[in-house]
Design a protein around this motif. Structure first.
Motif, mmCIF file in Angstrom:
data_model
loop_
_atom_site.group_PDB
_atom_site.id
_atom_site.type_symbol
_atom_site.label_atom_id
_atom_site.label_comp_id
_atom_site.label_asym_id
_atom_site.label_seq_id
_atom_site.Cartn_x
_atom_site.Cartn_y
_atom_site.Cartn_z
ATOM 1 N N TYR A 1 9.459 -72.335 16.487
ATOM 2 C CA TYR A 1 9.312 -72.586 17.916
ATOM 3 C C TYR A 1 10.095 -71.527 18.687
ATOM 4 N N LEU A 2 9.758 -71.367 19.939
ATOM 5 C CA LEU A 2 10.475 -70.480 20.850
ATOM 6 C C LEU A 2 11.369 -71.316 21.752
ATOM 7 N N ASP A 3 12.631 -70.890 21.921
ATOM 8 C CA ASP A 3 13.508 -71.612 22.834
ATOM 9 C C ASP A 3 13.320 -71.086 24.256
ATOM 10 N N GLU A 4 14.085 -71.650 25.178
ATOM 11 C CA GLU A 4 13.905 -71.306 26.590
ATOM 12 C C GLU A 4 14.272 -69.856 26.904
ATOM 13 N N ASP A 5 15.016 -69.194 26.023
ATOM 14 C CA ASP A 5 15.377 -67.787 26.230
ATOM 15 C C ASP A 5 14.462 -66.831 25.488
ATOM 16 N N GLY A 6 13.418 -67.362 24.841
ATOM 17 C CA GLY A 6 12.462 -66.511 24.142
ATOM 18 C C GLY A 6 12.856 -66.148 22.721
ATOM 19 N N TYR A 7 13.861 -66.824 22.165
ATOM 20 C CA TYR A 7 14.260 -66.578 20.780
ATOM 21 C C TYR A 7 13.404 -67.421 19.831
ATOM 22 N N LEU A 8 13.002 -66.816 18.737
ATOM 23 C CA LEU A 8 12.210 -67.517 17.734
ATOM 24 C C LEU A 8 13.117 -68.204 16.724
#
Length: 531
Positions: A413-420
């Motif tokens: 999944y991607l978090d709110e900061d765009g990290y996978l």
């Protein structure tokens, strides 16, 4: 460097640095050094040998052996000849090597002396493999690359129009194939991932254009390539070092004591390794004495770094750490966990990273719909460096690359900061110390044992190697076989790193209504047993 003056092919890169820095070491390995002038010259001579063997644009040229200066020389020779390099994992069995050379239609094979018996064994049954050349000049009874180069006459061949990267007439334009790396798949048989020249340029150029120093290069950098050249990580990092005009320092094979010694003696400034390799290096007595003090950046991939390992590495090394995420199919690194995120205790240490400039990541559900932030689905990457396709497998290519998106086989999944954040694997792949292992290949090999009715192969967490291979086996009625019997049976049929290190035996395997083995159920049961 402006876009218009950037080299866009491997051939053009070496020609450029041979002119700009002819006396700088280009590659160092096992006590041998080639300067950029010498690498340019020797790759030209090797290209002439290849052409004399009938190699032309699109021909496949294999390399079977441990790392050597000749490996990098051959890579650039293939680029000069318009041919495609097929690096073969030297840890594979003769049967596995046969499949790769047969599938790729390799015409010429370069091999080191240690692996010459395997080459001789497989050559007998390969109609396309016309020529086998040994790297070692003094090997009795074997044709050698050195002897063929020594017999060349006449002036060196001119660089020609292709050297500036336009590819006129030589099959070496930036979209022309130059490397074919074999990676296994759910079918169990390795597939050839065909990469163009552009795969080795786009990421570095995007970072330069955006002013990022995640994978930066400084004057005088010397890069240790801890990952093997037949691995996309080792090959890509090596090529990025050449693109920058740095010095590539290779190891014939990774041995932690050798790696520490070479870093110290060669004053290595940057290195790419798997986390398991880094851990082994830190255990070497010389590491505590400052042998790794020249390092300014360590790049790692294959699995996230454990917080305990990071703490120990920070305590020994005064350098930055960088995690990379990608695959052979993406052609290069696609995501990065930058040095700024390598803070002990940070939740970001569990992330794979965020995309490089010009690369997109999204999460899809089984129907191909994009999922919102925080929801788990299949990881998909869109990158200009992606593969041209699987060699002669258009249907498999179409399943992996859909509308330009490479389906990675990872669930995350991607978090709110765009990290996978990678949570599992869609395709059940196991990663053992950076090596990809596919369960079906091992299950098929186990099924050939007369006492085995079926098997389910899964990965188990391993403190040092990331994962280990475990097999659950169902025996035929009335038959007997133990773990040692199966281990001995698999030796010679599978590379050592693919052979299960643990087994359990059951009356039946969990299956879905259509009969497919549920490996996830086996993993969950084993995880529950471990608590």
């Amino acid at each position: 460097m402006t876009t218009s003056t950037r080299p866009r092919t491997l051939r053009a890169v070496i020609a450029r640095h041979a002119a700009l820095r002819p006396d700088q070491p280009a590659v160092v390995c096992a006590g041998r050094t080639l300067t950029y002038r010498e690498l340019d010259r020797e790759s030209e001579r090797t290209a002439r040998v290849l052409r004399a063997c009938g190699v032309g644009p699109g021909s496949r040229v294999g390399y079977l052996g441990k790392e050597a200066v000749e490996y990098w020389e051959l890579a650039f020779a293939c680029a000069r000849a318009g041919a495609v390099l097929v690096p073969v994992n030297w840890r594979l069995t003769a049967q596995e090597v046969d499949h790769i050379l047969r599938d790729s239609t390799t015409e010429v094979l370069l091999v080191d002396e240690e692996h010459l018996p395997v080459a001789a064994e497989v050559q007998k049954g390969l109609p396309t493999l016309r020529t086998v050349l040994c790297l070692d000049a003094d090997t009795p009874g074997a044709a050698s690359l050195a002897a063929r180069k020594g017999s060349l006459s006449g002036a060196p061949e001119p660089a020609g129009e292709g050297a500036d990267g336009d590819g006129d007439g030589d099959g070496d334009g930036e979209d022309s194939p130059v490397v074919q790396i074999y990676t296994s798949g759910t079918s169990g048989l390795p597939k050839g991932v065909v990469l163009a020249h552009r795969s080795f340029f786009n990421v570095a150029e995007a970072m330069e254009d955006n002013g990022l120093d995640w994978l930066d290069w400084l004057p005088g950098d010397r890069a240790l390539i801890g990952l093997p050249g037949f691995h996309i990580g080792g090959l890509s990092y090596g090529m990025q070092a050449f693109n920058a005009g740095a010095t590539v320092v290779s190891l014939p094979a990774f041995i932690s004591s050798d790696a520490v010694r070479v870093i110290e003696t060669e004053r290595v400034t940057t290195a790419i390794v798997a986390p398991a390799m880094l851990e082994l290096m830190l255990l070497e007595p010389a590491a505590a004495r400052g042998a790794l003090g020249s390092l300014r950046k360590v790049v790692y991939g294959g699995s996230p770094i454990g917080e305990d390992l990071l703490n120990r590495a920070i305590g020994v090394l005064d350098c930055h750490f960088l995690q990379i995420y990608g695959s052979s199919e993406t052609g290069n690194f696609a995501l990065c966990l930058p040095p700024a995120d390598h803070v002990p205790g940070s939740p970001r240490l569990r992330a794979a990273g965020r995309p490089y400039p010009g690369i997109e990541v999204r999460i899809e559900d089984p129907e191909g719909r994009e999922l919102p932030t925080g929801e788990v689905g299949e990881v998909c990457v869109r990158t200009p460096a992606r593969m041209l396709g699987y060699w002669r497998l258009p249907e498999a290519t179409g399943r992996t690359v859909v509308d330009g998106w490479v389906h990675m086989g990872d669930a995350g999944y991607l978090d709110e900061d765009g990290y996978l954040h990678v949570r599992d694997r869609v395709n059940d792949m196991i990663v053992v110390a950076g090596e990809n292992v596919y369960p079906k290949e091992i299950e098929d090999a186990l099924a050939r044992h007369p006492a085995v009715a079926g098997a389910a192969v899964v990965g188990l967490p391993h403190e040092r190697w990331g994962e280990s291979v475990h097999a659950r086996v169902v025996l035929e009625p009335g038959q007997q076989a133990g773990a040692r019997d199966l281990l001995l049976f698999l030796r010679g049929r599978l590379a050592d790193f693919k052979i299960p290190t643990s087994y359990d035996f059951a009356e039946a395997l969990p299956r879905n209504p259509s009969g497919k083995i549920l490996r996830r159920a086996v993993r969950d049961e084993l995880a529950a047993a471990r608590g």
